[in-house]
Design a protein around this motif. Structure first.
Motif, PDB file in Angstrom:
ATOM      1  N   TYR A   1      -0.150   2.586  -3.463  1.00 51.63           N
ATOM      2  CA  TYR A   1      -0.728   1.873  -4.623  1.00 51.63           C
ATOM      3  C   TYR A   1      -1.920   2.674  -4.809  1.00 51.63           C
ATOM      4  N   ASP A   2      -2.039   3.103  -6.116  1.00 47.32           N
ATOM      5  CA  ASP A   2      -3.288   3.873  -6.793  1.00 47.32           C
ATOM      6  C   ASP A   2      -4.017   3.367  -7.988  1.00 47.32           C
TER       7      ASP A   2
ATOM      8  N   HIS B   1      -3.311   1.834  -0.036  1.00 49.75           N
ATOM      9  CA  HIS B   1      -4.236   2.945  -0.738  1.00 49.75           C
ATOM     10  C   HIS B   1      -4.952   3.679   0.162  1.00 49.75           C
TER      11      HIS B   1
ATOM     12  N   GLN C   1     -11.536   0.450  -2.282  1.00 49.42           N
ATOM     13  CA  GLN C   1     -11.416  -0.923  -1.752  1.00 49.42           C
ATOM     14  C   GLN C   1     -11.178  -1.453  -3.143  1.00 49.42           C
TER      15      GLN C   1
ATOM     16  N   THR D   1      -9.511  -0.884  -5.917  1.00 53.97           N
ATOM     17  CA  THR D   1      -8.360  -0.314  -6.506  1.00 53.97           C
ATOM     18  C   THR D   1      -7.419  -1.286  -5.484  1.00 53.97           C
ATOM     19  N   LEU D   2      -7.483  -1.173  -4.295  1.00 51.17           N
ATOM     20  CA  LEU D   2      -6.470  -1.755  -3.319  1.00 51.17           C
ATOM     21  C   LEU D   2      -6.545  -3.222  -3.591  1.00 51.17           C
TER      22      LEU D   2
ATOM     23  N   GLY E   1      -3.544  -5.948   2.339  1.00 55.85           N
ATOM     24  CA  GLY E   1      -3.792  -4.541   1.942  1.00 55.85           C
ATOM     25  C   GLY E   1      -4.189  -3.882   3.114  1.00 55.85           C
TER      26      GLY E   1
ATOM     27  N   LEU F   1      -6.444   0.047   3.674  1.00 57.82           N
ATOM     28  CA  LEU F   1      -7.347   0.920   2.864  1.00 57.82           C
ATOM     29  C   LEU F   1      -7.428   2.078   4.154  1.00 57.82           C
TER      30      LEU F   1
END
Length: 292
Positions: A13-14, A41, A63, A65-66, A84, A86
């Protein structure tokens, strides 16, 4: 990354709309399979002139974004176990590492930031080529919910170990989602200038259909409730599969093939399928592929 800690379905995921498409597809797969979902991410530290680079806390942005991706999943599927992860590093390497123990990797058709050029650039090429688990490129309309639109699962079959693995995935996916299987063998007749035809085309087509039926027999027995359509189509595999996958839920292909499907992963066929298919594309490796 601790490969042992990454299990179940993994989504790259971005923060882009295509990343949301990947999350939505991954959610449906995780729910159907009864598996947890991991959202990854990956970001890379900027290397270049500090004069030209504004002062930005890249890790904090990553972080955020994630966290946004994880929150999207929790809103869509409150009961689905999700976490999530990272990572600071090359996105392709991090995703490939995750694929060592994951059941499925899901990526969007394009990306931003650390996942820029996810399909058309080096990241996707590396992940699809080297991930040990199946990889789904979640192409299609971001507004479409594939888990509530069962449709068809189209699979390219040529008899190679990779295509047999693709056939197994296609039947499993169809059973999970209440879909049908459309198995396609593409036969490309290539005439040799100055030489007469070496075999009767009708005979070749009949033999190919018999071989296709033979390859599908174990899957039919393992998944008796799945509706199946099989056909041998004269034409280049790229065009045949693109046509067959119109309106499908998923197109499944082996990472490497024989005959018309030779070079399916790294050549023009795979490039066209991943770049131009109107539905998600799954690429499956043969067990213990020596090039992985």
């Amino acid at each position: 990354m601790d490969a042992e800690a990454i299990t179940g379905v993994v989504a790259g995921y971005d923060g882009s709309q295509n990343g949301i498409r990947a999350l939505d597809w991954a959610v449906g797969e995780a729910q159907s399979r009864g598996l947890p979902l991991t959202v990854i991410h990956a970001w890379e530290a900027f290397i270049g002139s500090p004069v030209a680079m504004p002062v930005v806390d890249l890790r904090a942005v990553a972080q955020e974004t994630l966290d946004g991706g994880v929150e999207h999943v929790r809103k869509q599927a409150p009961d689905l176990p999700v976490r999530g992860v990272l990572e600071c590093g090359r996105p392709a390497a991090e995703l490939i590492e995750a694929g060592r123990s994951a059941a499925l990797l899901v990526l969007g058709p394009r990306g931003l930031g650390g996942f820029a050029g996810l399909v058309l650039g080096s990241v996707s090429a590396q992940v699809v080529a080297h991930a040990q688990c199946p990889v789904v490129i979640a192409r299609g309309d971001p507004g479409r919910r594939p888990e509530v639109e069962p449709g068809r699962v189209v699979v390219g079959v040529d008899g190679s170990p990779a295509s047999r693995a693709a056939l197994a995935m296609a039947f499993a996916e169809a059973e999970l989602h209440g879909s049908s299987v459309h198995a396609v063998a593409a036969w490309e007749s290539v005439p040799v200038k100055g030489l007469p035809p070496l075999a009767d085309e009708a005979g070749i087509r009949k033999a190919a259909r018999e071989r296709l039926d033979q390859l599908m027999l174990p899957m039919r027995e393992l998944h008796p409730g799945v509706e199946v359509r099989a056909e041998v189509v004269l034409g280049p595999p790229r065009g045949v599969l693109l046509d067959a996958s119109q309106g499908a839920r998923l197109l499944v292909v082996g990472s490497r093939g024989l005959g018309g499907f030779r070079g399916l992963l790294l050549g023009s066929v795979s490039h066209a399928l991943v770049q131009h298919a109107t539905c998600p594309v799954a690429v499956v490796h043969a067990p213990q592929d020596p090039d992985d």
